[in-house]
Design a protein around this motif. Structure first.
Motif, mmCIF file in Angstrom:
data_model
loop_
_atom_site.group_PDB
_atom_site.id
_atom_site.type_symbol
_atom_site.label_atom_id
_atom_site.label_comp_id
_atom_site.label_asym_id
_atom_site.label_seq_id
_atom_site.Cartn_x
_atom_site.Cartn_y
_atom_site.Cartn_z
ATOM 1 N N TRP A 76 -74.846 38.219 21.930
ATOM 2 C CA TRP A 76 -75.175 39.725 20.554
ATOM 3 C C TRP A 76 -74.923 41.082 21.102
ATOM 4 O O TRP A 76 -74.649 42.023 20.826
ATOM 5 C CB TRP A 76 -77.356 39.272 20.509
ATOM 6 C CG TRP A 76 -76.428 38.559 19.894
ATOM 7 C CD1 TRP A 76 -77.110 36.815 20.012
ATOM 8 C CD2 TRP A 76 -76.870 37.715 18.331
ATOM 9 N NE1 TRP A 76 -77.614 36.660 19.024
ATOM 10 C CE2 TRP A 76 -76.840 36.543 18.148
ATOM 11 C CE3 TRP A 76 -76.160 38.964 17.359
ATOM 12 C CZ2 TRP A 76 -76.875 36.411 16.783
ATOM 13 C CZ3 TRP A 76 -76.225 39.026 16.162
ATOM 14 C CH2 TRP A 76 -76.077 36.721 15.724
ATOM 15 N N ALA A 206 -88.191 43.022 25.836
ATOM 16 C CA ALA A 206 -86.566 42.478 25.166
ATOM 17 C C ALA A 206 -85.996 44.336 24.873
ATOM 18 O O ALA A 206 -86.446 45.266 24.966
ATOM 19 C CB ALA A 206 -86.508 42.396 23.419
ATOM 20 N N VAL A 208 -83.582 45.584 22.335
ATOM 21 C CA VAL A 208 -83.177 45.963 20.684
ATOM 22 C C VAL A 208 -82.864 46.710 20.456
ATOM 23 O O VAL A 208 -82.326 47.398 21.570
ATOM 24 C CB VAL A 208 -84.479 45.512 20.037
ATOM 25 C CG1 VAL A 208 -83.947 44.689 18.146
ATOM 26 C CG2 VAL A 208 -84.821 44.671 20.257
ATOM 27 N N CYS A 212 -81.118 46.672 15.449
ATOM 28 C CA CYS A 212 -82.504 45.609 15.382
ATOM 29 C C CYS A 212 -81.438 44.101 16.280
ATOM 30 O O CYS A 212 -81.706 43.421 15.238
ATOM 31 C CB CYS A 212 -83.084 45.688 13.814
ATOM 32 S SG CYS A 212 -84.220 46.975 13.856
ATOM 33 N N VAL A 214 -81.437 42.358 18.949
ATOM 34 C CA VAL A 214 -82.022 41.189 20.312
ATOM 35 C C VAL A 214 -80.484 41.202 21.519
ATOM 36 O O VAL A 214 -79.890 40.148 20.610
ATOM 37 C CB VAL A 214 -82.995 40.462 19.674
ATOM 38 C CG1 VAL A 214 -82.970 40.097 21.567
ATOM 39 C CG2 VAL A 214 -84.295 40.885 19.886
ATOM 40 N N THR A 215 -80.810 41.689 22.295
ATOM 41 C CA THR A 215 -79.148 41.121 23.165
ATOM 42 C C THR A 215 -79.339 40.470 24.617
ATOM 43 O O THR A 215 -79.248 40.348 24.723
ATOM 44 C CB THR A 215 -79.002 42.839 23.218
ATOM 45 O OG1 THR A 215 -79.956 43.725 24.101
ATOM 46 C CG2 THR A 215 -78.269 43.480 21.960
ATOM 47 N N PHE A 217 -83.300 39.400 26.871
ATOM 48 C CA PHE A 217 -85.417 38.966 26.766
ATOM 49 C C PHE A 217 -85.776 38.141 28.111
ATOM 50 O O PHE A 217 -84.709 38.035 28.353
ATOM 51 C CB PHE A 217 -85.302 38.429 25.711
ATOM 52 C CG PHE A 217 -84.921 37.018 24.953
ATOM 53 C CD1 PHE A 217 -85.606 35.944 25.646
ATOM 54 C CD2 PHE A 217 -84.061 36.622 24.696
ATOM 55 C CE1 PHE A 217 -84.875 34.535 25.751
ATOM 56 C CE2 PHE A 217 -83.314 35.853 24.414
ATOM 57 C CZ PHE A 217 -84.271 34.560 25.076
ATOM 58 N N ALA A 316 -87.692 48.547 17.650
ATOM 59 C CA ALA A 316 -87.867 46.970 18.883
ATOM 60 C C ALA A 316 -89.568 47.207 18.709
ATOM 61 O O ALA A 316 -89.733 46.130 18.018
ATOM 62 C CB ALA A 316 -88.159 46.899 20.480
ATOM 63 N N LEU A 319 -88.846 45.028 15.084
ATOM 64 C CA LEU A 319 -88.632 43.759 15.499
ATOM 65 C C LEU A 319 -89.743 43.077 15.238
ATOM 66 O O LEU A 319 -89.726 41.624 14.690
ATOM 67 C CB LEU A 319 -87.880 43.125 16.395
ATOM 68 C CG LEU A 319 -87.105 42.413 16.499
ATOM 69 C CD1 LEU A 319 -86.324 41.630 15.484
ATOM 70 C CD2 LEU A 319 -86.556 42.598 17.777
#
Length: 331
Positions: A76, A206, A208, A212, A214-215, A217, A316, A319
């Motif tokens: 991601w 997270a 982000v 949007c 998420v890379t 967390f 974030a 999301l």
């Protein structure tokens, strides 16, 4: 899945009823295993190992988690290259870091777990495991923290008073030095008295992208500390090799101050740490009005960061709002 659907339809049409009600925890485990296997196949694994029984589920998850988490970060973080840009030329232009405290859960009350990482020789984290039934501690720490022995612990009033005294002394000794960021009362860290009494996790953090995605967390088990955020971000850079052009964090002033003051000292000067120190951080537009430090007002304003022009710095928050609504609809 088609076979399962056909069997379910056949049972429904034949008015067949389930004789034994399935335990919801067993069903949840099965769904977790299914989704983990689905993700493992999604990232290109030619074959997938499964636990021999549901009793081995926890050990199996612990064994595959590091590999799958690294794959998640890599995929991601590089989704722009792998899948193509999702929002035109603004895809992955900025990284927004934020915490979400609506998904807290019961965790072991052992709060003094010391670990060593590539970034820190010593970092205190809380235990991430679920307590045993009718206990405040997990199986690993129950024998180390007898719940009937309260003589060695300070009472809650003493802890609160000592925490307030330390905070007062810290505020009194603070001066406008270099960054001047300490003038912002935006620190997320909680006092020891609160941390020790709390039997729940402190939510998730997270990173982000502005589109949007998420890379990476993580979950907090003590409080939202700068060390854990730095560890999260440097791990992401190390695994993916992607260094964001700019980043947004609602307590970015304290994060940058800590990073620049400690790198090369008690914070290892790794490639990822040096790369992180070169990233232009800003504060989220929503929270910038709460920042009053002179250095912060001059250097952390998102509207003065040209890299954030026409960039969504609330990705974030949006999301987390969507996840909250999704959870509400599920129940």
């Amino acid at each position: 899945m088609k076979t399962v659907d056909s069997l379910n339809r056949q049972a429904f049409n034949g008015e067949q009823h389930q004789e034994h009600i399935m335990d919801r925890r067993t069903l949840a485990r099965m769904m977790f295993i299914y989704n983990i296997v689905q993700f493992d196949l999604f990232i290109g694994s030619p074959c997938v190992d499964l636990p021999r029984s549901l009793d081995q589920n926890d050990d199996w998850v612990w064994s595959v988690y590091p590999r799958l988490f690294a794959s998640f970060i890599y995929f991601w973080s590089r989704h722009k290259e792998i899948l193509g840009p999702c929002t035109g030329n603004k895809c992955s232009e900025a990284l927004v870091v934020d915490g979400h405290q609506k998904c807290r859960r019961r965790v072991c009350k052992a709060k003094e777990i010391e670990i060593k990482t590539d970034l820190f020789e010593k970092m205190i984290v809380g235990c991430c495991r679920t307590p045993l039934r009718y206990s405040k501690y997990c199986e690993l720490h129950l024998h180390k923290h007898p719940e009937t022995d309260n003589n060695k612990q300070k009472n809650s009033r003493e802890l609160v008073i000592s925490s307030h005294i330390r905070s007062w002394k810290t505020r009194r000794s603070q001066k406008e030095k270099h960054f001047g960021a300490t003038g912002c009362c935006t620190s997320k860290a909680r006092g020891d008295s609160y941390v020790r009494k709390c039997a729940r996790s402190f939510g998730v953090i997270a990173a982000v992208t502005n589109c949007c995605i998420v890379t990476t967390f993580g979950e907090f088990f003590r409080t939202e500390t700068l060390k854990e955020i730095l560890q999260l971000l440097t791990n992401s850079i190390k695994v993916s090799g992607v260094v964001p052009k700019t980043a947004v964090y609602d307590d970015g002033c304290h994060l940058i101050e800590y990073l620049h003051k400690h790198i090369g000292k008690d914070l290892a000067e790794t490639y990822a740490a040096k790369a992180l120190s070169q990233i232009k951080f800003s504060v989220d537009r929503t929270y910038f009005r709460n920042h009053v430090g002179s250095w912060c007002r001059a250097n952390m304003n998102p509207d003065k960061n040209p890299l954030l022009e026409n960039i969504n710095t609330q990705a974030a928050e949006q999301l987390f709002s969507w996840l909250k609504e999704l959870d509400r609809n599920q129940h």
